[in-house]
Design a protein around this motif. Sequence first.
Motif, PDB file in Angstrom:
ATOM      1  N   VAL A 198       8.394  -2.468   9.068  1.00 16.72           N
ATOM      2  CA  VAL A 198       8.001  -1.916   9.104  1.00 16.72           C
ATOM      3  C   VAL A 198       7.561  -1.133  10.432  1.00 16.72           C
ATOM      4  N   PHE A 199       7.941  -0.350  11.508  1.00 14.43           N
ATOM      5  CA  PHE A 199       6.788   0.106  11.757  1.00 14.43           C
ATOM      6  C   PHE A 199       6.543   1.145  12.311  1.00 14.43           C
ATOM      7  N   ASP A 200       5.555   1.851  13.166  1.00 12.84           N
ATOM      8  CA  ASP A 200       5.112   3.263  13.256  1.00 12.84           C
ATOM      9  C   ASP A 200       6.605   4.078  13.133  1.00 12.84           C
ATOM     10  N   GLY A 201       6.497   5.352  12.155  1.00 17.19           N
ATOM     11  CA  GLY A 201       7.842   5.748  12.636  1.00 17.19           C
ATOM     12  C   GLY A 201       9.693   5.860  11.885  1.00 17.19           C
ATOM     13  N   SER A 202       9.652   4.887  11.648  1.00 20.03           N
ATOM     14  CA  SER A 202      10.117   4.061  11.119  1.00 20.03           C
ATOM     15  C   SER A 202      10.950   5.433   9.900  1.00 20.03           C
ATOM     16  N   THR A 203      11.810   5.069  10.039  1.00 21.59           N
ATOM     17  CA  THR A 203      13.125   5.640   8.354  1.00 21.59           C
ATOM     18  C   THR A 203      13.801   4.690   7.875  1.00 21.59           C
ATOM     19  N   ILE A 204      13.172   4.338   6.908  1.00 25.04           N
ATOM     20  CA  ILE A 204      14.175   3.287   5.860  1.00 25.04           C
ATOM     21  C   ILE A 204      14.811   3.739   5.047  1.00 25.04           C
ATOM     22  N   LEU A 205      15.889   3.269   4.207  1.00 27.02           N
ATOM     23  CA  LEU A 205      16.695   3.762   3.208  1.00 27.02           C
ATOM     24  C   LEU A 205      16.675   2.166   2.465  1.00 27.02           C
ATOM     25  N   VAL A 206      16.797   2.984   1.130  1.00 24.83           N
ATOM     26  CA  VAL A 206      16.238   1.767  -0.157  1.00 24.83           C
ATOM     27  C   VAL A 206      17.561   2.409  -1.079  1.00 24.83           C
ATOM     28  N   HIS A 207      17.937   1.050  -1.907  1.00 23.13           N
ATOM     29  CA  HIS A 207      19.015   1.425  -2.452  1.00 23.13           C
ATOM     30  C   HIS A 207      18.622   1.170  -4.083  1.00 23.13           C
ATOM     31  N   GLY A 208      18.768   1.191  -4.799  1.00 23.41           N
ATOM     32  CA  GLY A 208      17.971   0.465  -6.363  1.00 23.41           C
ATOM     33  C   GLY A 208      16.335   0.412  -6.185  1.00 23.41           C
ATOM     34  N   TYR A 209      16.050  -0.105  -7.231  1.00 21.51           N
ATOM     35  CA  TYR A 209      14.162   0.105  -8.195  1.00 21.51           C
ATOM     36  C   TYR A 209      14.228  -1.719  -8.243  1.00 21.51           C
ATOM     37  N   SER A 210      13.452  -1.795  -6.751  1.00 21.42           N
ATOM     38  CA  SER A 210      13.248  -3.328  -6.830  1.00 21.42           C
ATOM     39  C   SER A 210      11.846  -3.403  -6.383  1.00 21.42           C
ATOM     40  N   ARG A 211      11.093  -4.193  -7.005  1.00 22.11           N
ATOM     41  CA  ARG A 211       9.876  -4.288  -7.647  1.00 22.11           C
ATOM     42  C   ARG A 211       8.934  -5.480  -6.443  1.00 22.11           C
ATOM     43  N   VAL A 212       9.547  -5.981  -5.439  1.00 21.51           N
ATOM     44  CA  VAL A 212       9.712  -5.901  -4.397  1.00 21.51           C
ATOM     45  C   VAL A 212       9.645  -5.618  -3.530  1.00 21.51           C
ATOM     46  N   VAL A 213      10.788  -4.794  -3.290  1.00 20.25           N
ATOM     47  CA  VAL A 213      10.978  -3.084  -1.901  1.00 20.25           C
ATOM     48  C   VAL A 213      10.135  -2.472  -1.988  1.00 20.25           C
ATOM     49  N   LEU A 214       9.597  -2.077  -3.421  1.00 18.23           N
ATOM     50  CA  LEU A 214       8.652  -1.700  -3.498  1.00 18.23           C
ATOM     51  C   LEU A 214       6.793  -1.958  -3.650  1.00 18.23           C
ATOM     52  N   GLU A 215       6.945  -3.146  -3.768  1.00 12.14           N
ATOM     53  CA  GLU A 215       5.466  -3.666  -2.558  1.00 12.14           C
ATOM     54  C   GLU A 215       5.833  -4.103  -1.791  1.00 12.14           C
ATOM     55  N   VAL A 216       6.843  -4.253  -0.708  1.00 10.97           N
ATOM     56  CA  VAL A 216       6.783  -3.982   0.585  1.00 10.97           C
ATOM     57  C   VAL A 216       6.408  -3.337   0.945  1.00 10.97           C
ATOM     58  N   LEU A 217       6.791  -2.047   0.906  1.00  5.65           N
ATOM     59  CA  LEU A 217       6.453  -0.741   0.751  1.00  5.65           C
ATOM     60  C   LEU A 217       5.053  -0.318   0.424  1.00  5.65           C
ATOM     61  N   LYS A 218       4.738  -0.637  -0.146  1.00  9.66           N
ATOM     62  CA  LYS A 218       3.102  -0.510  -0.740  1.00  9.66           C
ATOM     63  C   LYS A 218       2.081  -0.816   0.334  1.00  9.66           C
ATOM     64  N   LEU A 219       2.680  -2.017   0.641  1.00 12.73           N
ATOM     65  CA  LEU A 219       1.346  -3.142   1.793  1.00 12.73           C
ATOM     66  C   LEU A 219       2.082  -2.148   2.963  1.00 12.73           C
ATOM     67  N   ALA A 220       2.783  -2.045   3.190  1.00 14.23           N
ATOM     68  CA  ALA A 220       2.682  -1.026   4.733  1.00 14.23           C
ATOM     69  C   ALA A 220       2.579  -0.113   4.677  1.00 14.23           C
ATOM     70  N   ALA A 221       2.598   0.731   3.626  1.00 14.05           N
ATOM     71  CA  ALA A 221       1.774   2.394   3.315  1.00 14.05           C
ATOM     72  C   ALA A 221      -0.062   1.764   2.937  1.00 14.05           C
ATOM     73  N   SER A 222      -0.333   1.007   2.713  1.00 12.76           N
ATOM     74  CA  SER A 222      -1.635   1.053   3.008  1.00 12.76           C
ATOM     75  C   SER A 222      -2.011   0.220   4.153  1.00 12.76           C
ATOM     76  N   ASN A 223      -1.607  -0.057   5.476  1.00  8.89           N
ATOM     77  CA  ASN A 223      -1.795  -0.543   6.359  1.00  8.89           C
ATOM     78  C   ASN A 223      -1.166   0.323   7.402  1.00  8.89           C
ATOM     79  N   ARG A 224      -1.503   1.832   6.722  1.00  9.24           N
ATOM     80  CA  ARG A 224      -1.402   2.324   7.636  1.00  9.24           C
ATOM     81  C   ARG A 224      -0.154   2.827   8.541  1.00  9.24           C
ATOM     82  N   LYS A 225       0.499   2.381   8.308  1.00  9.24           N
ATOM     83  CA  LYS A 225       1.775   2.909   8.603  1.00  9.24           C
ATOM     84  C   LYS A 225       2.605   3.469   8.614  1.00  9.24           C
ATOM     85  N   MET A 226       2.961   4.247   9.535  1.00 11.36           N
ATOM     86  CA  MET A 226       3.277   5.516   8.867  1.00 11.36           C
ATOM     87  C   MET A 226       4.784   5.946   9.486  1.00 11.36           C
ATOM     88  N   PHE A 227       5.959   5.628   7.842  1.00  7.99           N
ATOM     89  CA  PHE A 227       6.817   5.790   7.901  1.00  7.99           C
ATOM     90  C   PHE A 227       8.042   6.512   7.132  1.00  7.99           C
TER      91      PHE A 227
END
Lengths: 681, 370
Positions: free
Chosen positions: B187-216
């Motif tokens: 996940v890089f800054d300024g990226s746009t991510i398309l997500v499909h379905g409710y995946s707890r792993v994907v959520l975890e990835v995005l959570k971590l990315a957000a907590s690392n102050r990535k702007m997406f």
Amino acid sequence: MDSRRLPRAVIDPKVRQVGFFTSCDPPPARSLSVPADTGASAIVPTDMSSSPPLTDIYITNNSFSSVRIPPPRQVSAEGLHSLGRAAGSTTSVFAHDVLSPHCWEGIQMPIGSYNSSEFMQGKSSMLSPSSSRFDDIDFSEEEATSACLIRTGSGKEAAAFPRSSGEVMMAIKSGANAPAKSALKTASVVKALPEVTEKDGGTSIEKQNEGIGAARSKQKTTKAERRAIQEVQRAAKAAAKDAGKGAKSTFASSGGALAVAKQAKSAILPSQTKYGSSVASERRVDRNPDKDGKKDVSQSSMQFDDKSRVEKAKRRAAVGHFEARNSVELFRHLPQYEHGPQLQYLESKFFHLDHIHPSVYKVGLQYLTGSTSGGNARCKEMLLAFQEAVMDYSTPPEKTPARDLTSKISSYVSFLIACRPLSISMGNAIRFLKNRIAKLDHNISESEAKSNLLSDIDRFINEKIIVADKVIVHHAVTKIRDGDVLLIYGHSTVVEMILLQAHELGKQFRIVVVDSRPKLEGKALLRKLVMKGLSCTYTHLNAISYIMHEVTRVFLGASSILSNGTIYSRVGTACVAMVSHTFRVPVLICCEAYKFNERVLLDSICSNELGDPDVISKVHGRDGLNDLENWSDHENLQLLNLFYDATPSDYVSMIVTEHGMIPPTSVPVIFREYGRDQLFF
Amino acid sequence: MEPNNLPNPNPSTDHGISAYYQTRAEHHAVVTSDWLAQAQAAVTRNAAVPEVLPKIAATGGSRAAGSGKAFSVIDEFNYWRKKPDLAEAVAAIMALAAFIRSSEATTMMELEIELKKASDTLKSWDTTSISLSAGCDLFMRYVTRTSALEYEDFNAAKLRLIERGEKFGEISLKARRTIAMLGQDFVFDGSTILVHGYSRVVLEVLKLAASNRKMFRVLCTEGRPDRTGLRFSNELAQLGVPVKLLIDSAVAYTMDEVDMVFVGADGVVESGGIINMMGTYQIALVAHCMNKPVYVAAESYKFARLYPLDQKDLAPAIRPIEFGVPIPSGVEVERNARDYTPPQYLTLLFTDLGVLTPSVVSDELIQLYL
């Protein structure tokens, strides 16, 4: 097919960053071929032949050679040659370049002659990949790894004698330049190459055609010499590197040096190379006497006793005559079809070939006449024949069974090759057998050793073919559903078993049997299937795009699967696979793991088998269709009857082996995991 | 020992709804009338056997010895399954680990056979769930493929098995965090991510990315009929990540502003393709057409030895679909809950074994099932 290829473009950069993260200047394939464990001095020269911008001298050198269009034949011959020893590939390319000035003398040679020499070569290394594999089973693989050791060694030693190696370097340079002058002739030049080296040995071409006894021994020298030349050249490169370091000259100055070298070339060249080669070969003997010993064994095993050698020569002559008919340019490196004369010849010589075991002889003739065909059947027959031969074998006094039997088997194998080139599966089986023989315990009695071998062969047939087929059937049947329309092509025993098994299980499906001229193998299969009550449609390959609409699965067999996932199979398979891929029909390849081969094949040119051109010129039952009668009288008409083709892995959905259903990308995994110990024991 | 007498929560007999869907509904809190009914059923079931769900350590001994009722893997499994953050496969793995502990087998062979039976029971509990059967298979592989079975002392061998089982459970528990660590790099800054379905792993990835102050920015598909996207976007919005909801049919429309597609997986199959919530395939196709990378986040216990050749090559997981209006008579409804995305449309897989290309999946599987 694009859809399959495009995503890789997306993936590739990331993968590549993992793999080759240091410097991406040399093309990855080439840089891979540089053995990783060679010293720096060795790496640099090898690289120079592949990637230009390393030393100034070689830049000019390469710019010359890049002008000339590499003839396709060189590529194919080279490819074949290098198959046996992957590590040496880049250098052997260079060896061709180096040698080509000699070849000027050889250019005038009649076509037939160099073809025959080619054939000789084919005997040992080209004929079929597998043959080269097993012929030098003991050293060919070692060679790949140990070659680099030798290389580094020679490089260093040469560097220790700067004067002589410097001269050699110049010679090489001039050699590389020469072919640039005539792009057109290089094809024949490269082809003629083996003979030219033989010429150094002092034999004339005409002799070669007749006295093949000499050719046999020549061939030996050829190989040794070629390697020697490679070494000299490597040494030269090392020296050149030194020189390059010392002078670090600009383009112009190195160009000047090159010009000087060019002027000096003709005087120095022959003697120099000769000298270097002899030195190198001596050195090699010193370094690895063990290896040489092995080599001698395997080669002497291929040289029959004198009488037979002469006979062989005659046979070759017949081939040469045959070949004078128009063979297809691109496939001249393959053993040309020689059915007619050879069968008669072998039949007449039955009582003279007393060193060939009768059962082997029988199998050989069966191969020749085509009454035994199909990868599994051929392999099984061969192993059974070997089994009988082992049974009747008794060790001559003062010989160890391990050595003597190996050479015996080798002579059988070369007989079989004379009948028909080996398939890759047979090569693997022979490798296995020789491996077992080599590993025989010296302490056990002969009868015990023999019974061990017999049971080993039995085990191979049982485990690798019979049980494997059952497992494959078990896997593949799960992919057949009710209402499916299965398309099959060729005549694969395992596919046939799958269909019958699925039918027995009561699955409701229909079969489209696709067939093609000239073998029309589908008819036999169709007969068997219809007898069992399966509903079939029979059509020819021409109709494939029409019939593919209704097909839901394609089941194909394979003669071999190569480690890049390429399927080497009956000619036409690639066409079927491509059409079904276009129609989005899954293609399942059913193949036993003993047919896998570690090589990589990109096209069907490098390794293939030629069939009788006559069968495609004639149509059975239509005598009126005789437009191609006497086709061989026409200089500009060539007929090509190929046996095999290579299907790229992109068109394959799944490979069914006894190890499970795997994607074609996982073939190397099978090698890694089941490799040495299990696949070939 | 066979828990056939237990209430089988698999309601395929009464509703025609796959257990696969049911589990999803429970985990993802999809509020449908069906789910309500099932939740109700679950409550009553729990009420019926409340005392059999204490701590795992206690269960094995006490229940087997005390209540006279045999230890049931299914009960154990259900206990672990109730934990909100635990994947089904992990629950199965934990249950199997507990099973070894509580087993009264006296020989290694017996234990192995019992374990096999228990794993088969679990698998038959929901035949449509890929991760469940894959998790069971992998557990069996991991636990029994050890030299422990040759130990002379049975107790030592059993301890070894328990140890391995727990280690495997631990690895599986940690898998999601490992994947998040690996995945967030993409996940890089300024990226746009398309997500499909409710995946707890994907959520975890995005959570971590957000907590690392990535702007997406995240685009969520609606995920009809489960409306998984609604819940997912809700979670992300709480993290302060800009989210946009799309209806499922707007994927192609928005694809040109998307930088990467993130999806989870129900199962990763031998070809390297994935089986995931319906709609993943078409999103992957669109992304592939527009040369956008498709990343899959999946734990390695979802690697299954399946090889579907096409969409219909899998047993369908049936789910109810509500259209809001009565369906005209004589009209069929496609009710499968998932589809198969072939490997050529996937770019990379983030797993706890590392970031893999699709072809490595088969490599790993072959190694496991050697």
